[in-house]
Design a protein around this motif. Structure first.
Motif, PDB file in Angstrom:
ATOM      1  N   ALA A  26      15.483   6.916  -1.987  1.00  0.00           N
ATOM      2  CA  ALA A  26      14.645   7.016  -0.792  1.00  0.00           C
ATOM      3  C   ALA A  26      13.852   5.730  -0.569  1.00  0.00           C
ATOM      4  CB  ALA A  26      13.688   8.196  -0.909  1.00  0.00           C
ATOM      5  N   TYR A  27      13.380   5.147  -1.688  1.00  0.00           N
ATOM      6  CA  TYR A  27      12.542   3.952  -1.576  1.00  0.00           C
ATOM      7  C   TYR A  27      12.765   3.040  -2.771  1.00  0.00           C
ATOM      8  CZ  TYR A  27      10.107   7.067   1.663  1.00  0.00           C
ATOM      9  OH  TYR A  27       9.827   7.933   2.670  1.00  0.00           O
ATOM     10  N   ASP A  28      12.512   1.761  -2.552  1.00  0.00           N
ATOM     11  CA  ASP A  28      12.509   0.770  -3.624  1.00  0.00           C
ATOM     12  C   ASP A  28      11.274  -0.089  -3.396  1.00  0.00           C
ATOM     13  OD1 ASP A  28      12.942  -1.748  -5.051  1.00  0.00           O
ATOM     14  OD2 ASP A  28      14.968  -1.023  -5.424  1.00  0.00           O
ATOM     15  N   THR A  29      10.329  -0.035  -4.320  1.00  0.00           N
ATOM     16  CA  THR A  29       9.034  -0.702  -4.102  1.00  0.00           C
ATOM     17  C   THR A  29       9.173  -2.213  -3.961  1.00  0.00           C
ATOM     18  OG1 THR A  29       8.725  -0.553  -6.502  1.00  0.00           O
ATOM     19  CG2 THR A  29       7.585   1.060  -5.142  1.00  0.00           C
ATOM     20  N   MET A  30      10.120  -2.812  -4.673  1.00  0.00           N
ATOM     21  CA  MET A  30      10.348  -4.249  -4.548  1.00  0.00           C
ATOM     22  C   MET A  30      10.727  -4.585  -3.111  1.00  0.00           C
ATOM     23  SD  MET A  30      13.220  -6.627  -6.457  1.00  0.00           S
ATOM     24  CE  MET A  30      14.603  -5.958  -5.502  1.00  0.00           C
ATOM     25  N   LEU A  31      11.613  -3.795  -2.529  1.00  0.00           N
ATOM     26  CA  LEU A  31      12.079  -4.072  -1.170  1.00  0.00           C
ATOM     27  C   LEU A  31      11.049  -3.672  -0.125  1.00  0.00           C
ATOM     28  CD1 LEU A  31      15.822  -3.013  -1.501  1.00  0.00           C
ATOM     29  CD2 LEU A  31      14.830  -5.300  -1.647  1.00  0.00           C
ATOM     30  N   GLU A  32      10.279  -2.623  -0.392  1.00  0.00           N
ATOM     31  CA  GLU A  32       9.199  -2.258   0.535  1.00  0.00           C
ATOM     32  C   GLU A  32       8.205  -3.415   0.648  1.00  0.00           C
ATOM     33  OE1 GLU A  32       8.073   2.306   0.508  1.00  0.00           O
ATOM     34  OE2 GLU A  32       8.421   1.622  -1.540  1.00  0.00           O
ATOM     35  N   SER A  33       7.829  -3.972  -0.498  1.00  0.00           N
ATOM     36  CA  SER A  33       6.892  -5.100  -0.505  1.00  0.00           C
ATOM     37  C   SER A  33       7.503  -6.310   0.197  1.00  0.00           C
ATOM     38  CB  SER A  33       6.521  -5.457  -1.948  1.00  0.00           C
ATOM     39  OG  SER A  33       5.778  -6.662  -1.989  1.00  0.00           O
ATOM     40  N   TYR A  34       8.774  -6.562  -0.081  1.00  0.00           N
ATOM     41  CA  TYR A  34       9.468  -7.714   0.500  1.00  0.00           C
ATOM     42  C   TYR A  34       9.538  -7.609   2.021  1.00  0.00           C
ATOM     43  CZ  TYR A  34      13.408 -10.823   1.632  1.00  0.00           C
ATOM     44  OH  TYR A  34      14.222 -11.791   2.190  1.00  0.00           O
ATOM     45  N   VAL A  35       9.867  -6.439   2.516  1.00  0.00           N
ATOM     46  CA  VAL A  35       9.958  -6.251   3.970  1.00  0.00           C
ATOM     47  C   VAL A  35       8.579  -6.358   4.599  1.00  0.00           C
ATOM     48  CG1 VAL A  35      10.510  -4.593   5.796  1.00  0.00           C
ATOM     49  CG2 VAL A  35      12.100  -4.923   3.896  1.00  0.00           C
ATOM     50  N   LEU A  36       7.572  -5.832   3.914  1.00  0.00           N
ATOM     51  CA  LEU A  36       6.205  -5.887   4.449  1.00  0.00           C
ATOM     52  C   LEU A  36       5.732  -7.325   4.597  1.00  0.00           C
ATOM     53  CD1 LEU A  36       3.839  -4.069   5.309  1.00  0.00           C
ATOM     54  CD2 LEU A  36       3.001  -4.192   2.966  1.00  0.00           C
ATOM     55  N   ASN A  37       6.024  -8.170   3.602  1.00  0.00           N
ATOM     56  CA  ASN A  37       5.651  -9.585   3.695  1.00  0.00           C
ATOM     57  C   ASN A  37       6.566 -10.412   2.803  1.00  0.00           C
ATOM     58  OD1 ASN A  37       4.544 -12.090   3.955  1.00  0.00           O
ATOM     59  ND2 ASN A  37       2.513 -11.548   3.200  1.00  0.00           N
ATOM     60  N   SER A  38       7.610 -10.978   3.387  1.00  0.00           N
ATOM     61  CA  SER A  38       8.592 -11.738   2.602  1.00  0.00           C
ATOM     62  C   SER A  38       8.046 -13.050   2.086  1.00  0.00           C
ATOM     63  CB  SER A  38       9.841 -12.009   3.450  1.00  0.00           C
ATOM     64  OG  SER A  38       9.528 -12.848   4.551  1.00  0.00           O
ATOM     65  N   THR A  39       6.949 -13.545   2.681  1.00  0.00           N
ATOM     66  CA  THR A  39       6.397 -14.834   2.241  1.00  0.00           C
ATOM     67  C   THR A  39       5.458 -14.691   1.053  1.00  0.00           C
ATOM     68  OG1 THR A  39       4.657 -14.641   3.917  1.00  0.00           O
ATOM     69  CG2 THR A  39       6.573 -15.933   4.511  1.00  0.00           C
ATOM     70  N   ALA A  40       5.141 -13.447   0.650  1.00  0.00           N
ATOM     71  CA  ALA A  40       4.356 -13.256  -0.579  1.00  0.00           C
ATOM     72  C   ALA A  40       5.148 -13.821  -1.745  1.00  0.00           C
ATOM     73  CB  ALA A  40       4.060 -11.780  -0.795  1.00  0.00           C
ATOM     74  N   SER A  41       4.426 -14.378  -2.725  1.00  0.00           N
ATOM     75  CA  SER A  41       5.103 -15.180  -3.755  1.00  0.00           C
ATOM     76  C   SER A  41       6.103 -14.406  -4.590  1.00  0.00           C
ATOM     77  CB  SER A  41       4.059 -15.836  -4.672  1.00  0.00           C
ATOM     78  OG  SER A  41       3.213 -14.839  -5.235  1.00  0.00           O
ATOM     79  N   ARG A  42       5.751 -13.202  -5.067  1.00  0.00           N
ATOM     80  CA  ARG A  42       6.635 -12.457  -5.958  1.00  0.00           C
ATOM     81  C   ARG A  42       6.575 -10.972  -5.623  1.00  0.00           C
ATOM     82  NH1 ARG A  42       7.829 -15.052 -10.934  1.00  0.00           N
ATOM     83  NH2 ARG A  42       7.846 -13.050 -11.994  1.00  0.00           N
ATOM     84  N   HIS A  43       7.635 -10.273  -6.016  1.00  0.00           N
ATOM     85  CA  HIS A  43       7.685  -8.837  -5.730  1.00  0.00           C
ATOM     86  C   HIS A  43       8.042  -8.046  -6.991  1.00  0.00           C
ATOM     87  CE1 HIS A  43       7.411  -9.785  -1.436  1.00  0.00           C
ATOM     88  NE2 HIS A  43       8.211 -10.784  -1.717  1.00  0.00           N
ATOM     89  N   ASP A  44       7.752  -8.614  -8.184  1.00  0.00           N
ATOM     90  CA  ASP A  44       7.967  -7.885  -9.432  1.00  0.00           C
ATOM     91  C   ASP A  44       6.846  -6.870  -9.607  1.00  0.00           C
ATOM     92  OD1 ASP A  44       5.853  -9.232 -11.553  1.00  0.00           O
ATOM     93  OD2 ASP A  44       6.524 -10.617  -9.991  1.00  0.00           O
ATOM     94  N   MET A  45       7.050  -5.898 -10.479  1.00  0.00           N
ATOM     95  CA  MET A  45       6.112  -4.783 -10.588  1.00  0.00           C
ATOM     96  C   MET A  45       4.727  -5.221 -11.051  1.00  0.00           C
ATOM     97  SD  MET A  45       6.336  -1.192 -12.613  1.00  0.00           S
ATOM     98  CE  MET A  45       5.438  -1.855 -14.005  1.00  0.00           C
TER      99      MET A  45
END
Length: 915
Positions: A426-445
């Motif tokens: 249903a969801y993947d938090t890494m991709l949710e964060s990435y879609v919300l702001n792809s320019t944020a430096s990292r999307h690891d937990m």
């Protein structure tokens, strides 16, 4: 360095603000942090973080922050060249000084600046005043000069490395006690501060002199004994010291920190910090320090920091060791609307990873870890891997039991090794964060937990160690492994709740996640596991040929240079090119040395033979080390294939990237680079089919700009580069020459990347005025393109971001930057990102559609690679013709544009032939 001596519970803390300032700036420079208005915030963040850390570590201590005053000091009067070589403060640092001062004051800390002296002198005076009163002092600095102040009451703390240095620590680090540090600096000098020192005396010689005889006074009283010391150059050292006595004594004065400055504040005036919370929130909001805002807003509600907020959630982590406990948790999972799921394994390589355990969570703070393969001595009995997977399979393969994970593609790959198809994502938090702001430096937990929850998670290194001695997960004791693994599931669930709350406020972004990124997870997982068949023998032969050609190039370079040298050494190359061959210097490094960077050599190669030879040698060397030597080592021994890893959450524009190996970077512009693709071969009975979008970004430009000329050209199926050449060069279409078409192609592609007349002139090797004229003619021909560029720049500046055709968003923090170069770079990105991002969205949509079609069709086809705008397949020979026509149709239908999407497909026995 000694860390045994702990300062008293509440020492006086003196912060060297000027040292903090520069160290923080250079430490944060690579990340280039800015708020949405384009204001640099890296140094502000690091300095604030260090101050917060000090205050937290010493909550009862009085703290003061000392900065250098503007203008000259008494040292400039002693020596006019003092610090003369220091470059001016960078603009991005200068703009952060005042905000840092504001935050220091808001934290409730005295900010001390004294005219005519340096911060060191103020700190030295206060430290001595405190010592005289029997008060312990901690000096927070990274400046080695401060070691001279260390005594029984004064200790240094380096907040960046969290280390203390007392008297023993000084001896350990420098090899001499604190009382000889000034003599040490006087002998060596200091290039940063331009303290002359004694010529020819370096660190080793200075230590030999000080350890053998003593300080400067002792040395000059015993010059005759220096020759007896056993160090290189000892025989002539007495003469050097005698000849440079004036410099040595001047250096001693310059290096000595004053401890008798008349101050406006005394130690008694410095108190325990009393922060102004409202002012801090105001400042943190201005610089967009979201985690700290949450901490303070929590504090206003009676909570002191993020750790207290975390404790509000009752944490219950179970270790499941028997089937009865497992069944209890399976009941919870089967009735939950959504559960978080994570695997723990022996390796990050999904093709080798063995399952060690799984964790899950159904509500915040409640999670469980089920170990199956911990095999350290004394490990308890665990449920078998086979039994766990047998009981979990129905849930994991169910579409209706919904899961959330962090980077679930990896878990999907691991489970596939045990013949389990993970469904119901249903969801993947890494991709949710990435879609919300792809320019944020990292999307690891770990990063996301800090960013969205204000929580510091257990790091893998904390339980497994580092480097060669790092344990694999099966070797870690359950007392440590279970909380770590259960926390992963718990934090993942909490992250989803926090991030999705923001994502759901942006319907366009939520749709990008739901329609593009999420459905792509199983597709990429399948492609990765399919892998690509590679001919190691062919690569080995190419490696030998590359080595032979490199040897030949090296000999030619030696002939041109007139001597042998190391082609890979920038220093030797500088000497050969600019000193011995007298080639003009066209660019310098930040330190002032002649540059031998790639772009410099490319320019020089137009006129000089040696740079051309060096460039070719570099190119072949990189090809050999990165591909022809390395690819055979990456072939999986079981599948005999190479299995890359695709990354969805790396590039800002939405493009996929790949590693181990990086398929996106295999060179295609040179014959040697293209030969690497010969080694990607079809299995027996199959062909390689490569299907590629033609000129997709130009077609997207036509759609976005609605320029009638571009729309007409593409709709008629015209060669867009020839059509552009005919208009720009004012000739009939059938009269366009190859050179004119090449120039038009450079214009077409260059302008969508924001290329200037200067850049175009350089690329085409023409005068700048001619390039400017070409661009002028281009915009006369396609006025809609100019209009689009102007509009998108204005829109980006107004809203701070641009969007793709499908709603993917790219934030542009520097679009309002005062620095013209940064702002113009952001403007170029604003023009290109909607096209590049839309192209990325289209190929992703195509991959999902083609995968779904293949699953439902009768084709026995494998999708094995995605590279740029291209999909690569293995197709049985009997199905090739039908497949090619069908796949072209499906890729072309991945988006509806106002111009046709053209897909070209090639067929061959290897990847290169398929082009």
């Amino acid at each position: 360095m000694s860390e045994q001596r702990q300062a008293t519970n509440s020492p006086l803390i003196l912060v060297d603000g000027s040292s903090y300032l520069y160290r923080a700036f250079f430490a944060s420079q690579q990340a280039d942090l800015r708020n949405s208005a384009g204001v640099p915030t890296g140094a502000i963040r690091v300095v604030t973080s260090m101050l917060k850390s000090l205050i937290k570590q010493y909550p009862e201590s009085p703290v003061a922050v000392i900065f250098d005053a503007k203008g000259k000091t008494f040292r400039d009067e002693l020596y006019s060249e003092y610090k003369a070589q220091r470059p001016p403060m960078p603009d991005d640092l200068r703009s952060q000084v005042e905000p840092i001062h504001h935050i220091v004051k808001a934290l409730g800390l005295p900010l001390i600046v004294e005219e005519g002296v340096e911060a060191d002198d103020v700190i030295g005076t206060m430290a001595r005043e405190a010592s005289a009163q029997g008060i312990d002092t901690l000096i927070s600095t990274g400046d080695k000069d401060m070691a001279q102040l260390v005594d029984q009451h004064v200790t240094l703390i380096n907040t960046m490395t969290d280390t203390l240095m007392d008297v023993e620590g000084v001896k350990e680090k420098f090899g001499i006690p604190p009382e000889l540090i000034i003599d040490f600096l006087a002998l060596m000098g200091d290039k940063v501060d331009n303290i002359p020192g004694v010529p020819g005396v370096g660190e080793k010689t200075a230590l030999a002199l000080l350890q053998g005889i003593g300080g400067l006074k002792d040395l000059y009283a015993n010059l005759d004994k220096i020759a007896d010391l056993s160090f290189r150059g000892s025989k002539s050292m007495a003469k050097k010291l005698e000849e440079n006595r004036e410099e040595a004594e001047l250096s001693y004065l310059l290096a000595t920190i004053k401890t008798d400055v008349e101050l406006h504040e005394s130690v008694a005036d410095i108190e325990k910090p009393q922060p102004d919370t409202a002012r801090l929130i105001e400042l943190y909001k201005e610089f967009e320090f979201k985690t700290w805002i949450s901490e303070l807003e929590g504090a206003e509600n009676g909570e002191t920091d993020s750790a207290v907020v975390a404790e509000k959630i009752a944490v219950e982590y179970d270790v499941v060791l028997d089937e009865a406990a497992l069944d209890t948790w399976l009941d919870k999972l089967s009735t939950a609307e959504l559960f978080a799921f994570d695997t723990e394994t022996t390796s990050l390589n999904y093709m080798e990873a063995e399952l060690v355990g799984v964790s899950f969570a159904v509500e915040a703070g409640k999670a469980a870890y089920v170990p199956v393969a911990h095999d350290y001595m004394g490990a308890p009995e665990q449920i078998s891997r086979e039994r766990l997977l047998e009981k979990l399979r129905p849930l994991l393969e169910s579409e209706t039991h919904l899961k959330v994970g962090q980077h679930l593609k990896y878990d999907m790959n691991v489970l596939a090794r045990y013949d389990i198809k993970l469904r119901g994502i249903a969801y993947d938090t890494m991709l949710e964060s990435y879609v919300l702001n792809s320019t944020a430096s990292r999307h690891d937990m770990d990063t996301l937990a800090e960013r969205y929850l204000g929580l510091k998670t257990i790091k893998f290194e904390e339980i497994a160690g580092k480097g060669k001695k790092q344990l694999t997960f099966n070797q870690i004791e359950l007392e440590q492994a279970a909380p770590y693994a259960a926390e992963d599931a718990d934090i993942t669930l909490r992250l989803h709740q926090a991030i999705h709350a923001q994502l759901s406020q942006e319907p366009g972004l939520e749709q990008v996640f739901t329609d593009i990124e999420k459905p792509l997870i199983p597709v990429l997982s399948k492609i990765e596991r399919n892998g690509a068949l590679v001919d190691a023998t062919l690569l080995g032969e190419q490696s030998v040929e590359l080595a032979q050609r490199m040897d030949q190039l090296e000999r030619e370079a030696f002939d041109v240079a007139g001597k042998e040298f190391n082609l890979g050494s920038p220093k030797q190359l500088q000497q050969i090119l600019f000193e011995e061959l007298n080639i003009p210097v066209i660019k310098k490094t930040p330190k002032g040395a002649p540059s031998t960077a790639e772009e410099v050599l490319q320019e020089l190669a137009l006129e000089y033979p040696l740079p051309k030879l060096i460039l070719e040698h570099r190119s072949l060397s990189k090809l050999k080390s990165t591909y022809t030597d390395k690819l055979p080592q990456m072939i999986n021994p079981v599948t005999r294939r190479i299995h890359t890893s695709y990354h969805q959450a790396v590039t800002a524009t939405g493009r996929l990237s790949s590693t181990d190996p990086n398929l996106q970077n295999i060179p295609v512009r040179t014959q040697e680079g293209r030969r690497i693709r010969h080694a990607f071969v079809a299995p027996q009975g199959c062909k390689i089919v490569a299907a590629d979008y033609s000129q997709i970004e130009l077609r997207i430009m036509a759609h976005l700009s609605q320029d009638q000329g571009l729309l007409d050209a593409f709709s008629k199926g015209a060669d867009i580069h020839s059509a552009t050449a005919a208009e720009v060069f004012k000739v009939e279409l059938d009269q366009v020459t190859a050179d004119q078409r090449r120039s038009a192609k450079a214009i077409n592609f260059g302008l969508i990347y924001g290329m200037s007349a200067f850049g175009l002139a350089k690329q085409l090797g023409i005068a700048r005025k001619d390039a400017a004229q070409y661009i002028e003619h281009y915009f006369e021909t396609y006025p809609g393109v100019q209009r689009y560029m102007d509009d998108i720049r204005a829109k980006a500046e107004q809203q701070g971001y641009v969007e793709t055709l499908f709603g993917r968003r790219l934030y542009l923090p520097e679009i309002r930057a005062k620095n013209a170069m940064r702002r113009q770079a952001a403007e170029r990105t604003a023009i290109n990102a909607p096209m590049q991002g839309t192209a990325a969205d289209i190929i992703k949509r195509a991959m999902v559609q083609v995968d779904q079609w293949l699953a439902e069709s009768g084709f026995d086809v494998r999708m094995i690679m995605q590279v740029h705008d291209e999909l690569v397949f293995e197709v049985p020979e009997a199905q090739v013709d039908t497949f090619v026509e069908e796949v072209k149709k499906r890729m072309a239908s991945a988006a509806e544009l106002d111009v046709p999407l053209l897909v070209e497909a090639g067929v061959g026995d290897n990847w290169e032939q398929a082009h």
